[in-house]
Write an enzyme that holds these catalytic residues in place. Structure first.
Site, short mmCIF file in Angstrom:
data_model
loop_
_atom_site.label_atom_id
_atom_site.label_comp_id
_atom_site.label_asym_id
_atom_site.label_seq_id
_atom_site.Cartn_x
_atom_site.Cartn_y
_atom_site.Cartn_z
N GLY A 181 53.54 14.46 62.78
CA GLY A 181 53.02 15.50 61.78
C GLY A 181 53.83 16.74 62.10
NE ARG A 208 55.02 15.19 69.99
CZ ARG A 208 54.37 14.86 71.00
NH1 ARG A 208 53.50 13.75 70.73
NH2 ARG A 208 54.41 15.38 72.18
NE ARG A 249 58.07 24.65 50.60
CZ ARG A 249 57.17 25.46 50.10
NH1 ARG A 249 56.01 25.74 50.85
NH2 ARG A 249 57.08 26.10 49.01
NE ARG A 270 48.99 10.03 60.41
CZ ARG A 270 49.19 11.01 61.31
NH1 ARG A 270 50.21 11.67 61.59
NH2 ARG A 270 48.08 11.40 61.98
CB SER A 316 47.30 12.75 67.87
OG SER A 316 47.09 14.15 66.88
CG ASP A 370 40.46 15.25 69.59
OD1 ASP A 370 41.71 15.24 69.22
OD2 ASP A 370 39.58 15.44 68.77
NE ARG A 394 47.94 15.39 74.99
CZ ARG A 394 46.99 16.54 75.61
NH1 ARG A 394 45.83 16.37 75.96
NH2 ARG A 394 47.87 17.55 75.34
N1 HPA Z 1 40.15 15.56 63.56
C1 HPA Z 1 41.26 15.41 62.32
N2 HPA Z 1 42.49 15.26 62.64
C2 HPA Z 1 42.81 15.03 63.86
C3 HPA Z 1 42.07 15.31 64.98
C4 HPA Z 1 40.53 15.32 64.52
O1 HPA Z 1 39.60 15.70 65.32
N3 HPA Z 1 42.39 15.03 66.18
C5 HPA Z 1 43.87 14.80 65.97
N4 HPA Z 1 43.96 14.73 64.53
#
Ligand code: HPA
Length: 234
Positions: free
Chosen positions: A21, A25, A44, A88, A91, A205, A218
């Protein structure tokens, strides 16, 4: 030919593009994993690079956050630059108890709360799925690594700060493993343009347990995910 969002010339992008994303990175990954790296885009600040991995030509480009953003970049890569596969590497948040931070999710399918597929004017609901070819290769590679991985559905949401705080749990109750914001648009665009796509996610998370991890921990999972993506690239 350059597009409004990508200044690459034809031939500067490899047949397989890995898409994190975050564009910074993408820069870090290109500099860390690829040789003979050339930057092909900075429009951009959506940085894109091409280099070689074990002699194979591979590109890495940021997708931005959300389905409108990845929808633009993946459409152009597939339709204007001869890209055949986009992987892709992102995370997600875990939305089931058995999925823990540091695990890898290999998205077999993607649900959504987005109207992205409305454009196809289908007489029903489009089920967005990954390329089975890429999925099978990813699972085989994941098995050989010292990581916990899950294969299944995810939910691609338009909303990060959801007004309904129970929404993730509802998707979890339908078997979705994690929540992220891009995979549905990537899979749908690939299907529309007859190309291949895959989504690999590291769990950053948990919306269920709220567990936390160190950056170092991580990194180990991220490296495994990255190696899987690079090995699959053709
Ligand atoms: N929500 C949406 N997208 C995400 C999240 C999340 O908790 N964590 C990492 N990408």
């Amino acid at each position: 030919m350059p597009t409004p969002h990508n200044s690459a010339a034809h031939g500067e992008v490899a047949k397989t593009v890995l898409m994190p994303g975050d564009p910074l990175r993408a820069k870090f990954l290109a500099e860390t994993y690829l040789e003979d790296v050339q930057q092909f885009n900075a429009v951009r600040n959506m940085l894109g690079y091409t280099g070689t991995y074990k002699g194979k030509k591979v590109s890495i480009m940021g997708s931005g956050m959300g389905m409108p953003s990845i929808g633009i970049y993946c459409h152009e890569l597939f339709s204007q630059y001869g890209v055949e596969a986009i992987i892709r590497i992102g995370s997600c948040g875990a939305i089931r108890e058995e999925v823990h931070i540091r695990d890898i999710i290999i998205a077999q399918g993607s649900c959504t709360d987005s109207n992205f597929a409305h454009q196809y004017e289908l007489p029903g609901t489009f089920s967005a799925i990954s390329s089975f070819d890429l999925l099978e290769k990813a699972v085989t590679l994941a098995k050989a690594k010292d990581v916990t991985y899950h294969v299944g559905n995810v939910i691609a949401s338009d909303v990060f700060y959801h007004a309904d705080q129970g929404s993730a749990a509802k998707w979890g109750s339908m078997g979705c493993l994690g929540v992220e914001m891009e995979s549905y648009a990537l899979f749908a665009t690939a299907a529309h343009l007859n190309k291949k796509a895959l989504t690999l996610l590291t769990v950053s998370d948990s919306l269920v347990t709220h567990e936390e991890t160190t950056a170092e921990e991580r990194e180990k999972t991220f490296t495994a995910m990255m190696e899987i993506a690079l090995e699959i690239a053709e």
